[in-house]
Design an enzyme around this catalytic site. Structure first.
Site, PDB file in Angstrom:
ATOM      1  N   ASP A 141      30.113  30.665  58.729  1.00 53.05           N
ATOM      2  CA  ASP A 141      30.181  30.091  57.451  1.00 53.05           C
ATOM      3  C   ASP A 141      31.164  28.870  57.075  1.00 53.05           C
ATOM      4  O   ASP A 141      31.782  28.863  55.933  1.00 53.05           O
ATOM      5  CB  ASP A 141      30.382  31.299  56.302  1.00 53.05           C
ATOM      6  CG  ASP A 141      30.126  31.007  54.867  1.00 53.05           C
ATOM      7  OD1 ASP A 141      30.879  31.540  54.044  1.00 53.05           O
ATOM      8  OD2 ASP A 141      29.319  30.001  54.632  1.00 53.05           O
ATOM      9  N   LYS A 144      28.830  22.985  58.714  1.00 47.67           N
ATOM     10  CA  LYS A 144      27.643  22.817  59.245  1.00 47.67           C
ATOM     11  C   LYS A 144      27.564  22.035  60.615  1.00 47.67           C
ATOM     12  O   LYS A 144      26.994  22.539  61.373  1.00 47.67           O
ATOM     13  CB  LYS A 144      26.624  22.385  58.335  1.00 47.67           C
ATOM     14  CG  LYS A 144      26.631  20.771  57.650  1.00 47.67           C
ATOM     15  CD  LYS A 144      25.901  20.406  56.584  1.00 47.67           C
ATOM     16  CE  LYS A 144      26.205  19.077  56.055  1.00 47.67           C
ATOM     17  NZ  LYS A 144      26.603  18.185  56.742  1.00 47.67           N
ATOM     18  N   ASP A 169      25.399  31.457  57.552  1.00 49.17           N
ATOM     19  CA  ASP A 169      24.999  31.313  56.317  1.00 49.17           C
ATOM     20  C   ASP A 169      24.628  29.542  56.122  1.00 49.17           C
ATOM     21  O   ASP A 169      24.792  28.921  56.989  1.00 49.17           O
ATOM     22  CB  ASP A 169      26.333  31.472  55.348  1.00 49.17           C
ATOM     23  CG  ASP A 169      26.063  31.137  53.824  1.00 49.17           C
ATOM     24  OD1 ASP A 169      26.811  30.763  53.022  1.00 49.17           O
ATOM     25  OD2 ASP A 169      24.892  31.300  53.357  1.00 49.17           O
ATOM     26  N   ASN A 170      23.826  29.293  55.121  1.00 51.41           N
ATOM     27  CA  ASN A 170      23.556  27.716  54.720  1.00 51.41           C
ATOM     28  C   ASN A 170      22.715  27.177  55.741  1.00 51.41           C
ATOM     29  O   ASN A 170      22.704  25.848  56.035  1.00 51.41           O
ATOM     30  CB  ASN A 170      24.910  27.030  54.359  1.00 51.41           C
ATOM     31  CG  ASN A 170      25.868  27.648  53.736  1.00 51.41           C
ATOM     32  OD1 ASN A 170      26.969  28.092  54.205  1.00 51.41           O
ATOM     33  ND2 ASN A 170      25.584  27.883  52.261  1.00 51.41           N
ATOM     34  N   GLU A 199      23.952  30.329  46.855  1.00 55.24           N
ATOM     35  CA  GLU A 199      25.024  31.213  45.865  1.00 55.24           C
ATOM     36  C   GLU A 199      24.871  30.673  44.235  1.00 55.24           C
ATOM     37  O   GLU A 199      24.883  29.326  44.215  1.00 55.24           O
ATOM     38  CB  GLU A 199      26.260  31.155  46.271  1.00 55.24           C
ATOM     39  CG  GLU A 199      27.017  29.923  46.583  1.00 55.24           C
ATOM     40  CD  GLU A 199      26.963  29.570  48.071  1.00 55.24           C
ATOM     41  OE1 GLU A 199      25.908  30.169  48.608  1.00 55.24           O
ATOM     42  OE2 GLU A 199      27.537  28.864  48.730  1.00 55.24           O
TER      43      GLU A 199
HETATM   44  O1  LIG Z   1      30.953  23.710  53.331  1.00 57.37           O
HETATM   45  C1  LIG Z   1      30.491  24.971  53.366  1.00 57.37           C
HETATM   46  N1  LIG Z   1      30.854  25.923  53.969  1.00 57.37           N
HETATM   47  C2  LIG Z   1      30.499  27.106  53.950  1.00 57.37           C
HETATM   48  N2  LIG Z   1      29.669  27.591  53.151  1.00 57.37           N
HETATM   49  C3  LIG Z   1      29.109  26.465  52.061  1.00 57.37           C
HETATM   50  C4  LIG Z   1      28.075  26.845  51.082  1.00 57.37           C
HETATM   51  O2  LIG Z   1      28.000  28.442  51.134  1.00 57.37           O
HETATM   52  C5  LIG Z   1      27.499  26.202  50.118  1.00 57.37           C
HETATM   53  C6  LIG Z   1      27.855  24.598  50.327  1.00 57.37           C
HETATM   54  C7  LIG Z   1      27.450  23.747  49.230  1.00 57.37           C
HETATM   55  C8  LIG Z   1      26.079  23.769  49.035  1.00 57.37           C
HETATM   56  C9  LIG Z   1      25.631  22.774  48.182  1.00 57.37           C
HETATM   57  C10 LIG Z   1      26.356  22.008  47.658  1.00 57.37           C
HETATM   58  F1  LIG Z   1      25.887  21.246  46.735  1.00 57.37           F
HETATM   59  C11 LIG Z   1      27.687  21.892  47.816  1.00 57.37           C
HETATM   60  C12 LIG Z   1      28.056  22.665  48.777  1.00 57.37           C
HETATM   61  C13 LIG Z   1      28.828  24.269  51.388  1.00 57.37           C
HETATM   62  C14 LIG Z   1      29.538  25.282  52.350  1.00 57.37           C
HETATM   63 MG   LIG Z   2      28.497  29.465  52.786  1.00 54.72          MG
END
Ligand SMILES: O=c1[nH]cnc2c(O)cc(-c3ccc(F)cc3)cc12
Ligand SMILES: [Mg+2]
Length: 214
Positions: A141, A144, A169-170, A199
């Site tokens: 997590d 990416k 995740d993601n 989330e």
């Molecule tokens: O960078 C991330 N690391 C870990 N988890 C993430 C996560 O759950 C969501 C996002 C994220 C998703 C959409 C957005 F518009 C901006 C950021 C980034 C990370």
């Molecule tokens: Mg995440």
């Protein structure tokens, strides 16, 4: 002077959660991020899938890549058996400082080892530093672009055993296409996609669960 988002998350925990009660810490963060300010915690919907995987695996050793404010760290650790250990790697010192306090508030500091630094630097050192053989569960997590190189690094460092579980995740949002391509086509893994949502939003996201076959 301006506070950071992680500082505001910690303030919400200290205001609304009960010391020593991990589930109240999780709930306080979810309430804050749903009603006050979005933040990149795995969140409650994907968090329930995470809970079910942790409960099913019942791991003695867990590696989390990407601590952020400690939301999933606390969520996982609250489900672990008494002797189990969770190591969590966080690159950003500001995030790490907040996560330590969130973990302390939840009363889970004795189960969790937070390591500050780059996952690529630390993964090769975990065996010698923490006397770890292999990880029963890895939660990816962090960033990416590091999912695939860090997975290959864990393989090379002998940190995975037959049956080790990777939960990522993601995999849809922001998306980890190279990781998905690799893990779904490798004969060394058996993968399963758990469709969910980003989330605190209605956007699609999901978790990819993969078993290392050795
Ligand atoms: O960078 C991330 N690391 C870990 N988890 C993430 C996560 O759950 C969501 C996002 C994220 C998703 C959409 C957005 F518009 C901006 C950021 C980034 C990370
Ligand atoms: Mg995440």
């Amino acid at each position: 002077t301006q506070t950071t988002r992680p500082q505001r998350i910690l303030a919400a925990v200290q205001k609304n959660a009960t010391r020593g009660d991990p589930r109240s810490v999780v709930k306080a963060i979810d309430q804050f991020c749903r009603h006050k300010e979005w933040a990149m915690n795995v969140g409650d919907e994907k968090g329930c899938i995470l809970d079910s995987v942790v409960t099913e695996v019942n791991p003695a050793t867990v590696l989390e890549l990407g601590t952020y404010c400690g939301y999933s760290t606390v969520r996982i650790a609250s489900l672990l058996p008494s002797h189990a250990k969770l190591i969590t790697l966080e690159f950003d010192p500001g995030n790490a400082a907040i996560a330590r306090q969130v973990i302390a508030w939840a009363g889970l500091a004795d189960k969790i080892q937070l390591v500050e630094g780059a996952s690529g630097d630390w993964i090769p050192k975990l065996k010698e530093k923490f006397g770890i053989e292999t990880f029963d569960l890895v939660f990816l997590d962090h960033w990416k672009d590091r999912y695939l190189p860090d997975t290959k690094l864990m393989e090379e460092c002998g940190l995975l055993r037959k049956g080790s579980i990777l939960l990522a995740d993601n995999v849809i949002c922001p998306g980890t296409p190279d990781y998905l391509e690799y893990i779904r086509n490798s004969p060394r893994y058996k993968s399963q996609y758990f469709k969910s949502h980003l989330e605190y939003t209605k956007a699609e996201d999901g978790l990819e669960k993969s078993v290392f076959l050795g």
